[in-house]
Design a protein around this motif. Structure first.
Motif, PDB file in Angstrom:
ATOM      1  N   PHE A 169       0.832  -1.203   0.000  1.00  0.00           N
ATOM      2  CA  PHE A 169       0.000   0.000   0.000  1.00  0.00           C
ATOM      3  C   PHE A 169       0.867   1.253   0.000  1.00  0.00           C
ATOM      4  O   PHE A 169       0.680   2.154  -0.825  1.00  0.00           O
ATOM      5  CB  PHE A 169      -0.931  -0.022   1.222  1.00  0.00           C
ATOM      6  CG  PHE A 169      -1.788   1.198   1.371  1.00  0.00           C
ATOM      7  CD1 PHE A 169      -2.932   1.343   0.612  1.00  0.00           C
ATOM      8  CD2 PHE A 169      -1.450   2.186   2.285  1.00  0.00           C
ATOM      9  CE1 PHE A 169      -3.732   2.468   0.754  1.00  0.00           C
ATOM     10  CE2 PHE A 169      -2.236   3.309   2.429  1.00  0.00           C
ATOM     11  CZ  PHE A 169      -3.385   3.453   1.664  1.00  0.00           C
ATOM     12  N   ASN A 170       1.831   1.305   0.913  1.00  0.00           N
ATOM     13  CA  ASN A 170       2.717   2.470   1.000  1.00  0.00           C
ATOM     14  C   ASN A 170       3.573   2.610  -0.256  1.00  0.00           C
ATOM     15  O   ASN A 170       3.772   3.719  -0.758  1.00  0.00           O
ATOM     16  CB  ASN A 170       3.605   2.368   2.240  1.00  0.00           C
ATOM     17  CG  ASN A 170       2.807   2.475   3.519  1.00  0.00           C
ATOM     18  OD1 ASN A 170       1.751   3.102   3.552  1.00  0.00           O
ATOM     19  ND2 ASN A 170       3.283   1.840   4.568  1.00  0.00           N
ATOM     20  N   ALA A 171       4.083   1.491  -0.758  1.00  0.00           N
ATOM     21  CA  ALA A 171       4.913   1.545  -1.964  1.00  0.00           C
ATOM     22  C   ALA A 171       4.094   1.984  -3.169  1.00  0.00           C
ATOM     23  O   ALA A 171       4.581   2.744  -4.013  1.00  0.00           O
ATOM     24  CB  ALA A 171       5.544   0.172  -2.223  1.00  0.00           C
ATOM     25  N   SER A 172       2.844   1.529  -3.267  1.00  0.00           N
ATOM     26  CA  SER A 172       2.019   1.916  -4.413  1.00  0.00           C
ATOM     27  C   SER A 172       1.733   3.413  -4.406  1.00  0.00           C
ATOM     28  O   SER A 172       1.721   4.042  -5.465  1.00  0.00           O
ATOM     29  CB  SER A 172       0.715   1.116  -4.443  1.00  0.00           C
ATOM     30  OG  SER A 172      -0.114   1.441  -3.353  1.00  0.00           O
ATOM     31  N   ILE A 173       1.548   3.989  -3.243  1.00  0.00           N
ATOM     32  CA  ILE A 173       1.337   5.434  -3.156  1.00  0.00           C
ATOM     33  C   ILE A 173       2.612   6.168  -3.584  1.00  0.00           C
ATOM     34  O   ILE A 173       2.561   7.149  -4.343  1.00  0.00           O
ATOM     35  CB  ILE A 173       0.911   5.849  -1.734  1.00  0.00           C
ATOM     36  CG1 ILE A 173      -0.497   5.324  -1.443  1.00  0.00           C
ATOM     37  CG2 ILE A 173       0.947   7.364  -1.576  1.00  0.00           C
ATOM     38  CD1 ILE A 173      -0.948   5.529  -0.030  1.00  0.00           C
TER      39      ILE A 173
END
Length: 142
Positions: free
Chosen positions: A15-19
């Motif tokens: 989730f954090n990496a996709s953002i």
């Protein structure tokens, strides 16, 4: 052994990496889009000069250089679009997974893990290809 905690932590990390990758993709796209637009404007001026003065070698060289530059930047922009789309899909998958309290089955966990891993690999591969193309374009411009 892969546990539910590992999968949920992997979902959080994805989730954090996709953002982060979504922001990187938009940054690359907008920057290259601005470069392409500037070069298109310069190409219009060059074409006007060609109409008025004819085809001198230096003007034709500038035109060819501008066309090659636009072509290279469009290829890099395709990579940026792939990064944006893949990051957005990864963001949606992880958001849904985080919002819904799932009773994870073994198959679902493996499917989620494999799906997120594939999207992360696509994002990283596209990002690396974009950076290689940018470096090659920069080295050819010197």
């Amino acid at each position: 052994m892969i546990t539910n905690e590992f999968i949920l932590e992997y979902v959080d990390l994805s989730f954090n990496a996709s953002i982060a990758f979504l922001g990187i993709g938009f940054t690359i796209f907008t920057l290259l889009y601005a470069f392409i637009q500037n070069k298109k404007d310069a190409l219009k001026e060059i074409e006007e000069i060609l109409k008025l003065e004819g085809g001198s070698i230096s003007v034709l060289r500038k035109k060819n250089s501008a066309v090659k530059f636009i072509s290279k930047m469009r290829k890099i922009n395709v990579d940026a679009i792939i990064i944006i789309i893949s990051s957005f899909i990864c963001f949606i998958i992880t958001s849904i997974t985080k919002l819904i309290e799932w009773e994870f089955s073994c198959y679902w966990l493996w499917g989620l893990l494999i799906t997120l891993s594939l999207y992360v690999l696509i994002i990283i591969g596209s990002l690396m290809r974009a950076f290689v193309r940018i470096i090659q374009a920069y080295n050819n411009a010197r």
